[in-house]
Write an enzyme that holds these catalytic residues in place. Sequence first.
Site, short mmCIF file in Angstrom:
data_model
loop_
_atom_site.label_atom_id
_atom_site.label_comp_id
_atom_site.label_asym_id
_atom_site.label_seq_id
_atom_site.Cartn_x
_atom_site.Cartn_y
_atom_site.Cartn_z
N GLU A 113 0.81 -1.22 0.00
CA GLU A 113 0.00 0.00 0.00
C GLU A 113 0.85 1.27 0.00
O GLU A 113 0.84 2.06 0.96
CB GLU A 113 -0.97 -0.02 1.19
CG GLU A 113 -1.93 -1.21 1.10
CD GLU A 113 -3.01 -1.21 2.17
OE1 GLU A 113 -2.91 -0.42 3.13
OE2 GLU A 113 -3.96 -2.00 2.03
N GLU A 122 -4.39 -8.81 -1.66
CA GLU A 122 -4.93 -8.68 -0.29
C GLU A 122 -6.36 -8.22 -0.30
O GLU A 122 -6.75 -7.32 -1.04
CB GLU A 122 -4.10 -7.70 0.54
CG GLU A 122 -4.57 -7.58 1.99
CD GLU A 122 -3.84 -6.49 2.76
OE1 GLU A 122 -2.61 -6.40 2.63
OE2 GLU A 122 -4.52 -5.72 3.47
#
Length: 483
Positions: free
Chosen positions: A235, A333
């Site tokens: 991220e 994810e």
Amino acid sequence: MKRSLLLMLLSACAGMSQAGSIKTPIHHAKYEAKSKSVSVYTTAENTNYRITKTATLEFKEHKQPVETEACIFVDPSKTFQSFLGIGGALTDASAETFYKLPVQKQQEVLNAYYNTKTGIGYTIGRTHIQSCDFSSDTYSYIADNDVSLKTFNISHDLKYRIPFIKQVIAAAGGKLTLFATPWSPPAWMKTNNDMLHGGKLKPEYDQAWANFYIKFIRAYEKQGIPIWGLSVQNEPMANQKWESCIYTAEDERDFIKNYLGPTLHKSGMADKKLIIWDHNRDLIYQRASTIYEDPEAAKYVWGTGFHWYVRDVFDNVKLVNQAFPNKNLLFTEGCSDIYDANKINDWKYGEIYGKSMVNDFNNGVVGWTDWNVLLDENGGPNHAGNYCFAPIHANTKTGELTYMNSYYYIGHFSKFIGPGAKRIISSSNRDQLLTTAFMNKDNKLVVIVLNLTDEKLPYNLWIKGMAANTTSLPHSITTLIVK
């Protein structure tokens, strides 16, 4: 004659290039459904069906469906991307929870996920480099200011995570497609001097941080845990209260081009699959285009990883697939919600998985990785307090295991689609029925049908003039195996 021959050769080469694309289908001989049967496996709300065999169907001749008939049109003669696998993350939290269970329950978890006969046949794993939010504490593998990485050691991971991953590999038959992801460099390498709360990698530590990935891979492989691939950063556009580090698209491009890519190659690790982005679908095209349009960066990259926390912008994944067909797409994810024990049986959580997986595979994704495979009765452990759901929860006080319906929804894909399968055409003429399909290497045809409505929906599974009639139950997922 010579010019004609040259044109033929050029045409053949162009065809070979297209055949390798995950965007352009490869055409095969006509598939014959006649004399084949269909085994139907169902998971449905308000029933006891959990990947339960509910019917065996036969094909009958049915030339032209009319518009009033609901149909799933399957064309096995057109194939797309190869299937890599499905799996989940092997985090500190999962490992710690696992070792708080009685041995019998530990074995149940391993069988549930990794046994292809009694479980759902996971073949992919993801783990983290240093700590992440789903660790009980924040930690680094090296001492402060050790630019040469002489103090590097993974002793922290030897207590829970490494033994857990070894047991997972054994349960998966000795082979697991495992990739690793850093959440943050050591604090002293960052502009904010903190592993948490974002910050950026200081330019003077670019090479030391690239060397860090090599140290990690070698240390894990010395423990008997092969690393198939790695992503650059988890991220990279999120400033989180837990371990995080910011990279703009240009930052990631330049770090790959000038440091990480060359370092992997010089270290004899050119075969490791390098994954960019590893964040949400919303900015995926901007990130992919920035990196892939630079050939010096793109040559090191296997594909784009992404998460689902900005959920339904599925077309962005398709656009990356269409624009860069020779690069892979991997879902890296997703977890369904903030943990709430009162909602653990809510049916919507499985449906989130089913909808995402159908759309992602239809948009060219080769593999799909859930977040934590196992969490405790509080949705942790987690040092940042962002507890969440997992497909299996363990009560570490009683040893009881709770299977969310997400476990079964994922299983409708992972149990029946094998690595090396090819996605094929599966077209629905009703927006109430979502579908995707694959052809396994053993020629078994796997068709998945998702019904998110309150209605019972009859439909035909139609293949080249032959049809098998069945019914999709309300709020259900069905896997149909044609053989």
